[in-house]
Design a protein around this motif. Structure first.
Motif, PDB file in Angstrom:
ATOM      1  N   VAL A 170       0.843  -1.202   0.000  1.00  0.00           N
ATOM      2  CA  VAL A 170       0.000   0.000   0.000  1.00  0.00           C
ATOM      3  C   VAL A 170       0.880   1.253   0.000  1.00  0.00           C
ATOM      4  N   LEU A 171       1.976   1.228   0.757  1.00  0.00           N
ATOM      5  CA  LEU A 171       2.890   2.389   0.802  1.00  0.00           C
ATOM      6  C   LEU A 171       3.608   2.623  -0.516  1.00  0.00           C
ATOM      7  N   LYS A 172       3.548   1.629  -1.445  1.00  0.00           N
ATOM      8  CA  LYS A 172       4.208   1.784  -2.755  1.00  0.00           C
ATOM      9  C   LYS A 172       3.272   2.361  -3.812  1.00  0.00           C
ATOM     10  N   VAL A 173       2.060   2.770  -3.376  1.00  0.00           N
ATOM     11  CA  VAL A 173       1.133   3.407  -4.315  1.00  0.00           C
ATOM     12  C   VAL A 173       1.583   4.845  -4.553  1.00  0.00           C
ATOM     13  N   ASP A 174       1.569   5.256  -5.794  1.00  0.00           N
ATOM     14  CA  ASP A 174       2.021   6.598  -6.180  1.00  0.00           C
ATOM     15  C   ASP A 174       1.166   7.648  -5.463  1.00  0.00           C
ATOM     16  N   GLY A 175       1.845   8.505  -4.697  1.00  0.00           N
ATOM     17  CA  GLY A 175       1.171   9.593  -4.003  1.00  0.00           C
ATOM     18  C   GLY A 175       0.638   9.232  -2.633  1.00  0.00           C
ATOM     19  N   VAL A 176       0.803   7.966  -2.210  1.00  0.00           N
ATOM     20  CA  VAL A 176       0.320   7.541  -0.887  1.00  0.00           C
ATOM     21  C   VAL A 176       1.498   7.516   0.085  1.00  0.00           C
ATOM     22  N   GLY A 177       1.399   8.331   1.113  1.00  0.00           N
ATOM     23  CA  GLY A 177       2.424   8.348   2.144  1.00  0.00           C
ATOM     24  C   GLY A 177       1.902   7.735   3.434  1.00  0.00           C
ATOM     25  N   PRO A 178       2.657   7.822   4.506  1.00  0.00           N
ATOM     26  CA  PRO A 178       2.239   7.236   5.790  1.00  0.00           C
ATOM     27  C   PRO A 178       0.882   7.743   6.269  1.00  0.00           C
ATOM     28  N   GLN A 179       0.596   9.051   6.115  1.00  0.00           N
ATOM     29  CA  GLN A 179      -0.661   9.597   6.599  1.00  0.00           C
ATOM     30  C   GLN A 179      -1.854   9.030   5.844  1.00  0.00           C
ATOM     31  N   THR A 180      -1.763   9.018   4.511  1.00  0.00           N
ATOM     32  CA  THR A 180      -2.862   8.479   3.688  1.00  0.00           C
ATOM     33  C   THR A 180      -3.057   6.986   3.966  1.00  0.00           C
ATOM     34  N   ALA A 181      -1.941   6.259   4.087  1.00  0.00           N
ATOM     35  CA  ALA A 181      -2.021   4.817   4.375  1.00  0.00           C
ATOM     36  C   ALA A 181      -2.653   4.567   5.750  1.00  0.00           C
ATOM     37  N   PHE A 182      -2.337   5.429   6.725  1.00  0.00           N
ATOM     38  CA  PHE A 182      -2.899   5.280   8.075  1.00  0.00           C
ATOM     39  C   PHE A 182      -4.414   5.473   8.052  1.00  0.00           C
ATOM     40  N   GLU A 183      -4.872   6.510   7.303  1.00  0.00           N
ATOM     41  CA  GLU A 183      -6.313   6.758   7.213  1.00  0.00           C
ATOM     42  C   GLU A 183      -7.026   5.600   6.513  1.00  0.00           C
ATOM     43  N   TRP A 184      -6.373   5.060   5.465  1.00  0.00           N
ATOM     44  CA  TRP A 184      -6.971   3.917   4.752  1.00  0.00           C
ATOM     45  C   TRP A 184      -7.050   2.690   5.685  1.00  0.00           C
ATOM     46  N   ALA A 185      -5.993   2.463   6.456  1.00  0.00           N
ATOM     47  CA  ALA A 185      -5.949   1.297   7.356  1.00  0.00           C
ATOM     48  C   ALA A 185      -7.033   1.377   8.429  1.00  0.00           C
ATOM     49  N   ARG A 186      -7.281   2.566   8.952  1.00  0.00           N
ATOM     50  CA  ARG A 186      -8.332   2.719   9.952  1.00  0.00           C
ATOM     51  C   ARG A 186      -9.695   2.364   9.363  1.00  0.00           C
ATOM     52  N   GLY A 187      -9.919   2.771   8.096  1.00  0.00           N
ATOM     53  CA  GLY A 187     -11.169   2.430   7.435  1.00  0.00           C
ATOM     54  C   GLY A 187     -11.317   0.935   7.211  1.00  0.00           C
ATOM     55  N   GLU A 188     -10.203   0.221   7.113  1.00  0.00           N
ATOM     56  CA  GLU A 188     -10.200  -1.228   6.891  1.00  0.00           C
ATOM     57  C   GLU A 188     -10.101  -2.006   8.213  1.00  0.00           C
ATOM     58  N   SER A 189     -10.104  -1.282   9.349  1.00  0.00           N
ATOM     59  CA  SER A 189      -9.987  -1.902  10.683  1.00  0.00           C
ATOM     60  C   SER A 189      -8.683  -2.684  10.821  1.00  0.00           C
ATOM     61  N   ILE A 190      -7.635  -2.154  10.241  1.00  0.00           N
ATOM     62  CA  ILE A 190      -6.314  -2.779  10.384  1.00  0.00           C
ATOM     63  C   ILE A 190      -5.593  -2.074  11.533  1.00  0.00           C
ATOM     64  N   PRO A 191      -5.228  -2.791  12.597  1.00  0.00           N
ATOM     65  CA  PRO A 191      -4.673  -2.160  13.803  1.00  0.00           C
ATOM     66  C   PRO A 191      -3.189  -1.815  13.661  1.00  0.00           C
ATOM     67  N   VAL A 192      -2.851  -0.900  12.738  1.00  0.00           N
ATOM     68  CA  VAL A 192      -1.457  -0.510  12.540  1.00  0.00           C
ATOM     69  C   VAL A 192      -1.255   0.904  13.082  1.00  0.00           C
ATOM     70  N   SER A 193      -0.093   1.125  13.657  1.00  0.00           N
ATOM     71  CA  SER A 193       0.188   2.467  14.179  1.00  0.00           C
ATOM     72  C   SER A 193       0.815   3.330  13.081  1.00  0.00           C
ATOM     73  N   LYS A 194       0.674   4.644  13.237  1.00  0.00           N
ATOM     74  CA  LYS A 194       1.265   5.564  12.258  1.00  0.00           C
ATOM     75  C   LYS A 194       2.781   5.493  12.307  1.00  0.00           C
ATOM     76  N   ALA A 195       3.334   5.241  13.511  1.00  0.00           N
ATOM     77  CA  ALA A 195       4.796   5.146  13.657  1.00  0.00           C
ATOM     78  C   ALA A 195       5.332   3.967  12.855  1.00  0.00           C
ATOM     79  N   TRP A 196       4.582   2.856  12.843  1.00  0.00           N
ATOM     80  CA  TRP A 196       5.047   1.699  12.068  1.00  0.00           C
ATOM     81  C   TRP A 196       5.062   2.040  10.582  1.00  0.00           C
TER      82      TRP A 196
END
Length: 438
Positions: A170-196
């Motif tokens: 997911v982090l290798k998507v063009d234009g997707v950084g940690p913040q965008t990936a974190f917001e997407w993960a929360r919507g998918e109920s994936i328990p990942v931290s922003k620091a990770w």
């Protein structure tokens, strides 16, 4: 097969031919038994014997004076067989009985009548440790419920874990950084931290950060591995335990209770209780005594006789007493209430059985007996009316008791007009007992 085998076989047949239990209760000789020893007569089985030729043809070895049909080897009179020659002996012949203890009697009666009384334990005689079923938050380490703690930690791991490789894609998507990936993960109920995500993104080479044009393309081309499959593939390297997961097992304390019972037998001995009525009382009460003795660990019996007054008697006297006095049934219940003080309801099961011809002094049943029955806690109160010739005009006690208590689970009324009614009366009484209302 020798003679001894023949005799053993005949004894076995004799036991099989003992009186049917219901027939024995209704018509058999109850007096040959004791309270702890039930003796049921065996129907006679004649042992085989050689006899002389009945066709009067003589035979080898026939002695002088013998008659056809006489058994071979008929014993000759011996000294002491009679007082003088020709006198009958004084000793009675032996009768064969099938002997059973009250436990076996109770089992057979259950089967015969379809009963299944479950005795209740009352008095606590011992407390002991049972299975480790109680759980507390503290205790010695030896009682730590590790299995429970492991399950709690495993549930937490499955709730906290995620597919790391998929998130890196997911982090290798063009234009997707940690913040965008974190917001997407929360919507998918994936328990990942922003620091990770920040740390993982920093390790991706710059030329791979535009591998995918969109998140949809990642979803179409990359399989997301379920957590269960990941655990099965990698094994469990770490289970996140927490202090609140700790539980300690404690043994359940089991009370061993002795099954105690006291049976109060009450009998009307007034002038109207003639021999046939007394015999019917004995035929009902005696099997009840055997049955309850067999069912309980410790059974005690109290016998009360009454006319217009009541007094305690021994079992040996109970069925034979007859007086010329009147009848006041409440006098017996008043005495029973006093005697039962020695048997606390919290420690003893209680049965109060009364019998008579239902004749009672005016208003005594309604004003005195019924209130006393309600005041005496018992597993079961029972009244047995014995009227061989039909109900007398003033014999209303049983009907009044039945009318008042109706279908109560601890009051039974039975009517016995002849021996054929006895087993039905016993069934009516023993099948009435309900729950243990302490």
């Amino acid at each position: 097969m020798g003679l001894k085998d023949d005799l053993d076989r005949f004894r076995e047949v004799g036991e099989q031919r003992r009186e049917d239990l219901a027939e024995f209760i209704q018509y058999g000789e109850l007096g040959a038994s004791g309270r702890d020893d039930v003796r049921i007569p065996i129907k006679i089985v004649d042992l085989p014997a050689f006899e002389y030729d009945k066709l009067d043809q003589g035979g080898v070895g026939q002695g002088e004076g013998a008659q056809p049909g006489d058994p071979v080897g008929q014993p000759q009179p011996q000294p002491g067989d009679g007082d003088e020659e020709g006198d009958p002996g004084e000793e009675g012949g032996e009768h064969e009985y099938y002997e059973m203890d009250p436990e076996e009697f109770a089992e057979e009666l259950d089967e015969e009548l379809g009963l299944d009384l479950d005795p209740k334990g009352k008095r606590v005689i011992e407390e002991k440790e049972g299975p480790y079923t109680d759980i507390t938050r503290s205790g010695p380490n030896s009682t730590l419920d590790f299995e429970r703690m492991f399950k709690e930690g495993l549930k937490r791991k499955m709730a906290m874990d995620f597919d790391e490789e998929y998130l890196k894609e997911v982090l290798k998507v063009d234009g997707v950084g940690p913040q965008t990936a974190f917001e997407w993960a929360r919507g998918e109920s994936i328990p990942v931290s922003k620091a990770w995500l920040v740390d993982a993104y920093s390790k991706i080479p710059d030329d791979e950060k535009t591998t995918w044009a969109s998140l949809e393309e990642v979803e179409e081309n990359v399989d997301r591995e379920p957590i269960q499959a990941k655990i099965q593939r990698e094994g469990i390297k770490h289970v996140p335990f927490r202090r609140e997961d700790e539980r300690y097992r404690h043994p359940e304390i089991i009370e061993e209770k002795e099954k105690n019972v006291v049976v109060v037998n009450i009998r009307d001995v007034s002038g109207s209780m003639r021999e046939k009525k007394r015999e019917l009382v004995e035929r009902v009460f005696t099997p009840l005594d055997w049955y309850l003795t067999g069912k309980y660990d410790n059974a005690e019996f109290v016998y009360i006789a009454h006319d217009a007054e009541a007094w305690q008697v021994e079992r040996e006297e109970f069925f034979g007493i007859r007086s010329g006095g009147g009848t006041k049934i409440s006098s017996a219940y008043e005495l029973a209430q006093q005697l039962l003080e020695e048997y606390p309801w919290s420690e003893w099961n209680r049965y109060v059985f009364a019998a008579g011809d239902s004749e009672n002094s005016s208003n005594d049943t309604e004003e005195n007996v019924i209130p006393l029955m309600e005041a005496i806690p018992a597993n079961l109160h029972a009244y047995v009316e014995t009227q061989p010739t039909g109900t007398a005009i003033n014999a209303t006690h049983a009907e009044e008791v039945q009318s008042h208590f109706g279908d109560s689970e601890n009051v039974a009324v039975a009517y016995v007009s002849g021996p054929e009614d006895v087993t039905d009366a016993i069934y009516d009484i023993l099948s009435t007992e309900g729950g243990d209302d302490e």
